[in-house]
Design an enzyme around this catalytic site. Sequence first.
Site, short mmCIF file in Angstrom:
data_model
loop_
_atom_site.label_atom_id
_atom_site.label_comp_id
_atom_site.label_asym_id
_atom_site.label_seq_id
_atom_site.Cartn_x
_atom_site.Cartn_y
_atom_site.Cartn_z
N THR A 223 -36.67 4.90 44.20
CA THR A 223 -35.58 5.68 43.62
C THR A 223 -35.31 5.28 42.17
O THR A 223 -34.82 6.09 41.39
CB THR A 223 -34.28 5.54 44.43
OG1 THR A 223 -33.95 4.15 44.54
CG2 THR A 223 -34.41 6.14 45.81
N VAL B 289 -39.25 6.00 50.97
CA VAL B 289 -38.76 5.52 49.68
C VAL B 289 -37.84 4.33 49.86
O VAL B 289 -37.24 4.13 50.91
CB VAL B 289 -38.02 6.63 48.88
CG1 VAL B 289 -38.93 7.81 48.61
CG2 VAL B 289 -36.78 7.09 49.60
N CYS B 290 -37.73 3.54 48.79
CA CYS B 290 -36.77 2.45 48.72
C CYS B 290 -36.35 2.34 47.25
O CYS B 290 -36.52 3.28 46.49
CB CYS B 290 -37.36 1.15 49.25
SG CYS B 290 -38.71 0.49 48.26
N ALA B 291 -35.86 1.20 46.84
CA ALA B 291 -35.40 1.04 45.46
C ALA B 291 -36.54 0.98 44.46
O ALA B 291 -36.52 1.63 43.43
CB ALA B 291 -34.53 -0.21 45.33
#
Length: 195
Positions: free
Chosen positions: A96, A68-70
């Site tokens: 996220t 995951v990342c932003a």
Amino acid sequence: MTTSPTPAALGVDQARTRLHEFTVLDVRTPAEYASGHLPGALNIPLDSLRSALPEIRHAAERGEVLVVCASGARSENACKQLAAQGVPTATLVGGTGAWAADGHELHRPAACATRSGWAMERQVRLTAGTLVLLGLALGVLLHPAFLLLSAGIAGGLVFSALTDTCGMAVMLGKLPHNRPRKADLDTALAALRAR
């Protein structure tokens, strides 16, 4: 001839119902991670991925890995890098941001445990805006050639949007407040080895 595994893309609902099955890797900077991350996520910044490969491979042998990342762009990049090394992964579509927008909780470390900071996108907007204003001011006050600074930043932003990459984010990611502390990275790697 062996082929690299194709990274999967999971929506928020798919990931939420199976979150307990995944080893979750958050590839954002430590400051972004501290601002809120998926429950149980371990912070392995994108630029530390290669050095963490043995531990990530070990975790993938024991279960599925969700990256995951932003927003999903960096995690998709990380999944491609890991797939090229034969490590099967999945990415969270929308990152996220989508997780939080869907009403799910983000965990935040205790204030004394880590540094909290601005998200990388916010840091890029501040830096780009400051450089554009500086170029304009210097171009008006000192010499018109300084307007090229503003034009260069504008061109860089267009290029960034077209290629879905961001050189400024890469440069800002190297600043001390965006770098993982050795102890933080070692802790995340130890947690991966323990899986």
